[in-house]
Write a protein that holds these residues in place. Structure first.
Motif, PDB file in Angstrom:
ATOM      1  N   LYS A  35      -8.516 -23.259  13.397  1.00 56.23           N
ATOM      2  CA  LYS A  35      -8.378 -24.368  14.352  1.00 56.23           C
ATOM      3  C   LYS A  35      -7.221 -25.304  14.012  1.00 56.23           C
ATOM      4  CE  LYS A  35     -10.630 -24.834  17.349  1.00 56.23           C
ATOM      5  NZ  LYS A  35     -10.482 -24.203  18.687  1.00 56.23           N
ATOM      6  N   GLU A  36      -6.954 -25.439  12.702  1.00 52.94           N
ATOM      7  CA  GLU A  36      -5.910 -26.383  12.286  1.00 52.94           C
ATOM      8  C   GLU A  36      -5.417 -25.975  10.913  1.00 52.94           C
ATOM      9  OE1 GLU A  36      -5.436 -31.243  11.573  1.00 52.94           O
ATOM     10  OE2 GLU A  36      -7.284 -30.419  12.482  1.00 52.94           O
ATOM     11  N   VAL A  37      -4.152 -26.262  10.617  1.00 55.37           N
ATOM     12  CA  VAL A  37      -3.590 -25.934   9.307  1.00 55.37           C
ATOM     13  C   VAL A  37      -2.856 -27.145   8.740  1.00 55.37           C
ATOM     14  CG1 VAL A  37      -3.377 -23.475   9.852  1.00 55.37           C
ATOM     15  CG2 VAL A  37      -1.433 -25.012  10.256  1.00 55.37           C
ATOM     16  N   LYS A  94      -2.244 -30.268   2.319  1.00 55.61           N
ATOM     17  CA  LYS A  94      -1.066 -29.614   2.911  1.00 55.61           C
ATOM     18  C   LYS A  94      -1.163 -28.088   2.924  1.00 55.61           C
ATOM     19  CE  LYS A  94       1.556 -30.136  -1.413  1.00 55.61           C
ATOM     20  NZ  LYS A  94       2.791 -30.718  -2.010  1.00 55.61           N
ATOM     21  N   HIS A  95      -1.980 -27.503   2.047  1.00 51.87           N
ATOM     22  CA  HIS A  95      -2.126 -26.048   2.014  1.00 51.87           C
ATOM     23  C   HIS A  95      -3.485 -25.580   2.540  1.00 51.87           C
ATOM     24  CE1 HIS A  95       1.631 -25.078   0.044  1.00 51.87           C
ATOM     25  NE2 HIS A  95       1.414 -26.031  -0.841  1.00 51.87           N
ATOM     26  N   ASP A  96      -4.209 -26.450   3.225  1.00 50.51           N
ATOM     27  CA  ASP A  96      -5.561 -26.122   3.685  1.00 50.51           C
ATOM     28  C   ASP A  96      -5.572 -25.544   5.093  1.00 50.51           C
ATOM     29  OD1 ASP A  96      -6.887 -26.838   1.397  1.00 50.51           O
ATOM     30  OD2 ASP A  96      -7.410 -28.851   2.085  1.00 50.51           O
ATOM     31  N   VAL A  97      -6.623 -24.767   5.344  1.00 45.38           N
ATOM     32  CA  VAL A  97      -6.887 -24.190   6.661  1.00 45.38           C
ATOM     33  C   VAL A  97      -8.276 -24.632   7.106  1.00 45.38           C
ATOM     34  CG1 VAL A  97      -7.338 -22.027   7.901  1.00 45.38           C
ATOM     35  CG2 VAL A  97      -5.415 -22.167   6.296  1.00 45.38           C
ATOM     36  N   LEU A  98      -8.364 -25.116   8.339  1.00 46.37           N
ATOM     37  CA  LEU A  98      -9.662 -25.429   8.941  1.00 46.37           C
ATOM     38  C   LEU A  98     -10.081 -24.235   9.787  1.00 46.37           C
ATOM     39  CD1 LEU A  98     -12.037 -27.274   9.807  1.00 46.37           C
ATOM     40  CD2 LEU A  98     -10.536 -28.170  11.613  1.00 46.37           C
ATOM     41  N   LEU A  99     -11.195 -23.627   9.406  1.00 47.14           N
ATOM     42  CA  LEU A  99     -11.703 -22.454  10.112  1.00 47.14           C
ATOM     43  C   LEU A  99     -12.939 -22.833  10.903  1.00 47.14           C
ATOM     44  CD1 LEU A  99     -11.318 -19.322  10.400  1.00 47.14           C
ATOM     45  CD2 LEU A  99     -13.022 -19.095   8.591  1.00 47.14           C
ATOM     46  N   GLU A 100     -12.907 -22.540  12.198  1.00 45.00           N
ATOM     47  CA  GLU A 100     -14.108 -22.658  13.021  1.00 45.00           C
ATOM     48  C   GLU A 100     -14.894 -21.361  12.848  1.00 45.00           C
ATOM     49  OE1 GLU A 100     -14.479 -24.217  17.395  1.00 45.00           O
ATOM     50  OE2 GLU A 100     -14.161 -22.042  17.459  1.00 45.00           O
ATOM     51  N   ILE A 101     -16.071 -21.468  12.241  1.00 43.75           N
ATOM     52  CA  ILE A 101     -16.863 -20.280  11.922  1.00 43.75           C
ATOM     53  C   ILE A 101     -17.610 -19.798  13.162  1.00 43.75           C
ATOM     54  CG2 ILE A 101     -18.716 -19.366  10.466  1.00 43.75           C
ATOM     55  CD1 ILE A 101     -18.022 -21.606   8.446  1.00 43.75           C
ATOM     56  N   HIS A 102     -17.470 -18.514  13.449  1.00 37.12           N
ATOM     57  CA  HIS A 102     -18.203 -17.913  14.559  1.00 37.12           C
ATOM     58  C   HIS A 102     -19.404 -17.110  14.077  1.00 37.12           C
ATOM     59  CE1 HIS A 102     -14.854 -18.148  17.850  1.00 37.12           C
ATOM     60  NE2 HIS A 102     -14.908 -19.233  17.109  1.00 37.12           N
ATOM     61  N   GLU A 140      -5.209 -21.990   1.888  1.00 38.15           N
ATOM     62  CA  GLU A 140      -4.773 -20.781   2.590  1.00 38.15           C
ATOM     63  C   GLU A 140      -4.781 -19.524   1.719  1.00 38.15           C
ATOM     64  OE1 GLU A 140      -0.635 -20.521   3.780  1.00 38.15           O
ATOM     65  OE2 GLU A 140      -0.047 -22.018   2.286  1.00 38.15           O
ATOM     66  N   ASP A 141      -4.611 -19.677   0.402  1.00 38.28           N
ATOM     67  CA  ASP A 141      -4.568 -18.513  -0.482  1.00 38.28           C
ATOM     68  C   ASP A 141      -5.894 -17.789  -0.570  1.00 38.28           C
ATOM     69  OD1 ASP A 141      -1.896 -18.872  -1.037  1.00 38.28           O
ATOM     70  OD2 ASP A 141      -2.239 -19.998  -2.887  1.00 38.28           O
ATOM     71  N   PHE A 194      -1.008 -18.845   8.004  1.00 37.64           N
ATOM     72  CA  PHE A 194      -1.895 -18.892   9.159  1.00 37.64           C
ATOM     73  C   PHE A 194      -1.404 -19.923  10.157  1.00 37.64           C
ATOM     74  CE2 PHE A 194      -4.406 -17.257   5.679  1.00 37.64           C
ATOM     75  CZ  PHE A 194      -5.132 -16.221   6.259  1.00 37.64           C
ATOM     76  N   GLN A 195      -1.840 -19.733  11.385  1.00 40.86           N
ATOM     77  CA  GLN A 195      -1.587 -20.711  12.422  1.00 40.86           C
ATOM     78  C   GLN A 195      -2.810 -20.800  13.327  1.00 40.86           C
ATOM     79  OE1 GLN A 195       1.887 -19.372  14.501  1.00 40.86           O
ATOM     80  NE2 GLN A 195       0.921 -17.520  15.297  1.00 40.86           N
ATOM     81  N   PRO A 196      -2.972 -21.890  14.046  1.00 37.27           N
ATOM     82  CA  PRO A 196      -4.133 -22.020  14.920  1.00 37.27           C
ATOM     83  C   PRO A 196      -4.238 -20.828  15.869  1.00 37.27           C
ATOM     84  CG  PRO A 196      -3.039 -24.125  14.704  1.00 37.27           C
ATOM     85  CD  PRO A 196      -2.148 -23.127  14.028  1.00 37.27           C
TER      86      PRO A 196
END
Length: 346
Positions: A70-72, A28-36, A138-139, A79-81
């Motif tokens: 990409k997703e939260v 519930k507190h995770d962020v999915l980051l698309e790495i560039h 997210e922290d 954060f938001q997408p």
């Protein structure tokens, strides 16, 4: 599960190979980051090569990570997408010890969880940024300001904060004389940041080969440490010295350059011990200190500072197929000044 493309190494001094790795489902507190983009840090090389003790293989290094959210998780508020975001050298800490509560998660008394070569709270090994995606609470995700390009922002998540933190802690600024030992990935950032803080900056490098660069980055003076006269000329001049090199040097020679109450801070991490003579410290009440990256709050302050002053690392963007060659070049000091992997090539 999110499947990510990656580059992994299976043992000390082995070549990188293509790999598919699993990233956890979002809590519930995770962020999915698309790495560039992912920077190559000397710490990646030390760890991959087992210089600091055997790593957990297979290993996906990388703790200078920049990309797009990409997703939260359902309870994420920071954060938001679509947000531009980054991840640095750690992805968790206990959050409750006195150091964590003070915003110094890098010094968590229970041990922070490194972005790679660690074990997360689910008991799974952490894998780093030489990959297309990562999931982080997210922290431990940072906002990347709009005016920082993602490729240039990536090295700030280690090289930037590693040098900003001691400069900030020991109050580099107007009226302070700061010396930077080494003009590599860390050193060139130290020069740029110290100059922006208002300090008078001197570079101490083995040769004068990079003198023009050092002066362009903001140094007012540049000396070759291979010249024996350098240490006599500069004796007792500096308030603060930042040692960025990852090789063993005669630290006592550099301590002699400090004035009364001056401090030499080591941020480079050589595998070999450094010998310090007590009489290098006692006569002028000098201090020899170390510094480890920075906390999340300070890392965000660093990113905002760099955005405000338009400070960016000098980078060379490479393909994932060139990681092994980049490692060799870093060890030969053949890079100006930070390699950054374009993860679209994974």
């Amino acid at each position: 599960m999110v499947m990510a493309k990656a580059r992994a190494v299976d043992g000390p001094h082995q070549s990188f190979r293509k790999a598919d790795i699993q990233r956890r489902e979002l809590d519930k507190h995770d962020v999915l980051l698309e790495i560039h983009y992912a920077g190559i840090c000397h710490s990646d090389i030390h760890t991959a090569h087992g210089d600091w003790g055997e790593a957990h293989y297979p290993l996906v290094p990388g703790h200078e990570i920049a990309g797009i959210v990409k997703e939260v998780g359902s309870d994420v508020t920071k954060f938001q997408p679509g947000d531009r975001a980054g991840v640095g050298c750690m992805v968790e800490s206990c959050g409750s010890c006195e150091n964590c509560e003070a915003g110094e998660e890098q010094y968590c008394l229970k041990g922070n969880t490194p972005t790679y070569d660690g074990v997360d709270k689910y008991g799974e090994p952490t894998q780093g940024g030489y990959s297309t995606h990562i999931v982080v609470t997210e922290d431990f995700v940072l906002h990347i300001p709009e005016n920082l390009p993602l490729d240039a922002a990536a090295p700030l998540l280690c090289a930037g904060i590693t040098t900003f933190s001691p400069l900030n802690r020991w109050q580099a600024g107007p009226g302070k004389k700061v010396a930077v030992v080494g003009l590599g990935g860390l050193g060139h950032m130290a020069v740029k940041i110290a100059h922006a803080m208002g300090a008078d900056v001197t570079v101490l490098s083995q040769t004068l080969n990079k003198k023009d660069d050092g002066l362009r980055f903001g140094a007012s003076a540049y000396y070759a440490t291979k010249d024996e006269d350098t240490f006599d000329t500069l004796a007792g001049q500096f308030d603060l010295i930042i040692n960025t090199v990852s090789a063993k040097i005669n630290i006592n020679d550099y301590l002699s350059l400090l004035r009364l109450d001056g401090t030499l801070v080591n941020v480079g991490a050589p595998a070999e011990p450094l010998d310090v003579h007590v009489f290098s410290l006692i006569p002028q009440r000098r201090s020899f200190a170390g510094s480890l990256i920075g906390g999340i709050r300070e890392t965000q302050d660093m990113l905002d500072f760099c955005a405000k002053h338009e400070i960016m690392p000098e980078i060379e963007v490479i393909s994932a197929d060139d990681i092994d060659d980049a490692y060799e070049r870093v060890q030969k000091s053949d890079v100006k000044y930070r390699f950054v992997i374009d993860t679209s090539t994974l």
